[in-house]
Design an enzyme around this catalytic site. Structure first.
Site, short mmCIF file in Angstrom:
data_model
loop_
_atom_site.label_atom_id
_atom_site.label_comp_id
_atom_site.label_asym_id
_atom_site.label_seq_id
_atom_site.Cartn_x
_atom_site.Cartn_y
_atom_site.Cartn_z
N PRO A 159 0.83 -1.20 0.00
CA PRO A 159 0.00 0.00 0.00
C PRO A 159 0.87 1.26 0.00
CG PRO A 159 0.16 -0.86 2.22
CD PRO A 159 0.94 -1.81 1.33
N GLY A 163 -1.54 4.24 -10.55
CA GLY A 163 -0.80 5.45 -10.24
C GLY A 163 -0.60 6.32 -11.46
N SER A 164 0.48 7.10 -11.45
CA SER A 164 0.70 8.10 -12.49
C SER A 164 1.29 7.48 -13.75
CB SER A 164 1.65 9.18 -11.96
OG SER A 164 2.97 8.69 -11.88
N GLU A 171 -3.16 0.83 -14.32
CA GLU A 171 -4.27 1.79 -14.34
C GLU A 171 -3.67 3.13 -14.00
OE1 GLU A 171 -6.44 4.56 -13.34
OE2 GLU A 171 -6.70 3.44 -11.48
N LEU A 172 -3.64 4.05 -14.99
CA LEU A 172 -2.79 5.23 -14.88
C LEU A 172 -3.58 6.54 -14.85
CD1 LEU A 172 0.07 4.07 -17.26
CD2 LEU A 172 -0.18 3.72 -14.80
N CYS A 188 -9.84 8.34 -9.79
CA CYS A 188 -9.29 8.36 -11.15
C CYS A 188 -10.37 8.62 -12.18
CB CYS A 188 -8.56 7.05 -11.44
SG CYS A 188 -9.58 5.57 -11.30
#
Length: 506
Positions: A202, A252-253, A274-275, A311
């Site tokens: 995490p 994240g980014s 997953e960005l 997101c």
């Protein structure tokens, strides 16, 4: 178009991955126990040599607990134990189903401990934390009862051929701070159901509820099937590049996602990324006067739930010029009437921004937009109180190339932009490096669906936004990610095909 929606160095794997922030996680003396939310069972990590780091309450900005700062050289033993546990875990699908259903029950039973702790470290209102716990349990149940199907191959050969499915082995997950439990379960539920074991890390901004969740799940799962590690860099970088890991799933980014892909490539591990997104909502001109207030209220919460730290939240709204002033005024009134406060306060509708680096990003985007000529119809400033509170902000008259429009803000800000022609709105909505989600709002549902079909994104909604089903695929286009999560696609993404050919007769 910028493709770096959330700050973070592109050559490293930061530990606060939902926002991609690389801000320091505080260290120092262990905070006292006074006033902390009970977290038992939350045992110390055995064998941890790296000390502990402080965890802050975003409602106060003060440390309230700590987590183990595990070191990269501990991962060899951890991944080794996950591999050993995989041998038995993969062998008995019926036992996996039983264990995962028991795990779901354990999560529900522990909800009274999990939800307050999640709110304390992440900031969201308690009701939202309770919903996140419930979603975690529901996802466990969904995948517990989902199985891969053997598929026959039909052709002209005198051979009986079929596709079977095998688990990959130990897999890794890097989980962000905006939905620590829900996104953790989105990764471990399909992976475990497929017969893999997992090492999960995490964000250091929100490690505590995930550690407690792992302890809860340990009452139902065999040892080392799911291991949670906590710590700062380079722990994440070492995990995703570990040669014993066969699949890496990351949220994240964009820059950090690219770094994860490069690191995983060293061992040719599969990646699911997953960005993030910069979701646009288009309000059609056919909205009737009597519907405008209801629709703007729904749009507000589609943008501001979890303080905008989603997101697939609405991050840009395109409104027809005829309705523009009324839409801005209605949203501004809603923002001004929203109660912002600590997530544990029953009256709070919005909590704080989750951490100091993200608050700084929100302040920067807002200040830049105002300097570019935007007008704050509501908010536009940090609240004068302890903690990371920012007033819900509605921005009007925003230049379309302002970073608050072009990038993913990930905070309580909504820029509202006017359009004259529908083609203009669709072109603007698609003019981004992202392609996660989008929505269209109107009275004529057929027309709205036709407009939705022109949006370049993985999921589109009509007259709502960011509501998903456990059974659906979740994926973006462009820079919003690689691979598919959710539903049967999420299960098969954790499996490898195994093809068997045999003659019909000996």
């Amino acid at each position: 178009m910028p493709t770096s929606p959330r700050p973070g160095p592109p050559e490293t794997v930061p530990t606060s991955l939902s926002a991609g922030t690389s801000g320091a996680v505080p260290t120092g003396p262990r905070p006292g126990a006074s006033g902390t939310v009970p977290t038992s069972p939350r045992p110390r990590a055995s064998g941890t040599r790296g000390g502990w780091f402080a965890v802050l309450d975003p409602a106060t900005g003060e440390a309230f607990d700590e987590a183990p700062d595990q070191q990269p050289d501990e991962l060899d033993a951890i991944v080794g134990r996950a591999h050993a546990a995989w041998r038995d875990w993969r062998a008995d699908p019926a036992a996996r189903t039983t264990a995962l259903l028991a795990a779901a029950d354990a999560v529900v039973a522990a909800g009274a401990d999990l939800a307050p702790l999640l709110t304390r470290e992440q900031g969201k209102p308690l009701a939202e934390s309770q919903a996140e716990v419930a979603r975690t349990a529901a996802r466990l149940r969904y995948f517990a009862e989902l199985s891969a199907e053997t598929q026959p191959i039909t052709d002209d050969r005198p051979i009986r051929s079929e596709i079977r499915w095998r688990p990959l082995g130990p897999v890794a997950a890097i989980v962000p701070w905006n939905f620590p439990l829900q996104l953790a379960s989105a990764k471990f539920a399909p992976a475990l159901a497929a017969g893999n074991t997992m090492v999960l890390k995490p964000s250091p901004f929100t490690p505590l509820a995930t550690r407690l969740l792992a302890s809860v799940l340990s009452t139902a799962l065999p040892p080392d099937v799911l291991t949670v590690v906590t710590g700062r860099e380079p722990l994440g970088a070492r995990l995703v590049s570990h040669p014993g890991i066969r699949h890496v799933t990351f949220t994240g980014s964009v820059p950090t996602g690219r770094a994860v892909a490069r690191a995983a490539a060293a061992s040719l591990a599969r990646v699911t990324l997953e960005l993030g997104g910069n979701d646009a909502a288009i309000l059609l001109e056919d909205v009737e006067d009597g519907e405008l207030e209801r629709i703007t209220d729904r749009l507000f919460w589609a943008a501001f739930r979890n303080c905008g730290q989603i997101c697939m939240a609405v991050k840009r709204l395109y409104a027809p010029a005829r309705l523009y002033s009324r839409v801005v005024d209605a949203l501004a009134q809603r923002a001004k009437s929203t109660v912002v406060g600590p997530g544990l306060d029953p009256g709070s509708q919005l909590g704080p921004v989750s951490n100091a680096p993200q608050l700084a990003r929100v302040e920067h985007h807002t200040a830049r937009a105002l300097a570019d000529g935007a007008r704050a119809a509501a908010g536009g400033h940090r609240l004068d109180r302890p903690g990371y509170f920012f007033a819900p902000t509605i921005l009007a008259d925003v230049p379309p190339d302002s970073p608050v429009v072009a990038q993913e803000q990930f905070g309580p800000i909504l820029p509202v932009l006017p359009y004259v022609s529908l083609d203009e709105a669709i072109e603007a909505a698609n003019d981004t490096g992202f392609g996660l989600g989008g929505s269209v709002w109107g009275t004529d549902l057929d027309r709205a669906e036709a407009v939705a079909g022109r949006l370049e994104c993985g999921t589109v909604w009509i007259n709502h936004h960011a509501e998903t089903s456990l059974a659906q695929p979740f994926a973006g286009v462009k820079d919003s990610g690689v691979g598919v999560a959710g539903g049967p696609w999420g299960l098969y993404g954790n499996l490898s095909p195994f093809v068997v050919h045999r003659p019909v007769e000996a």
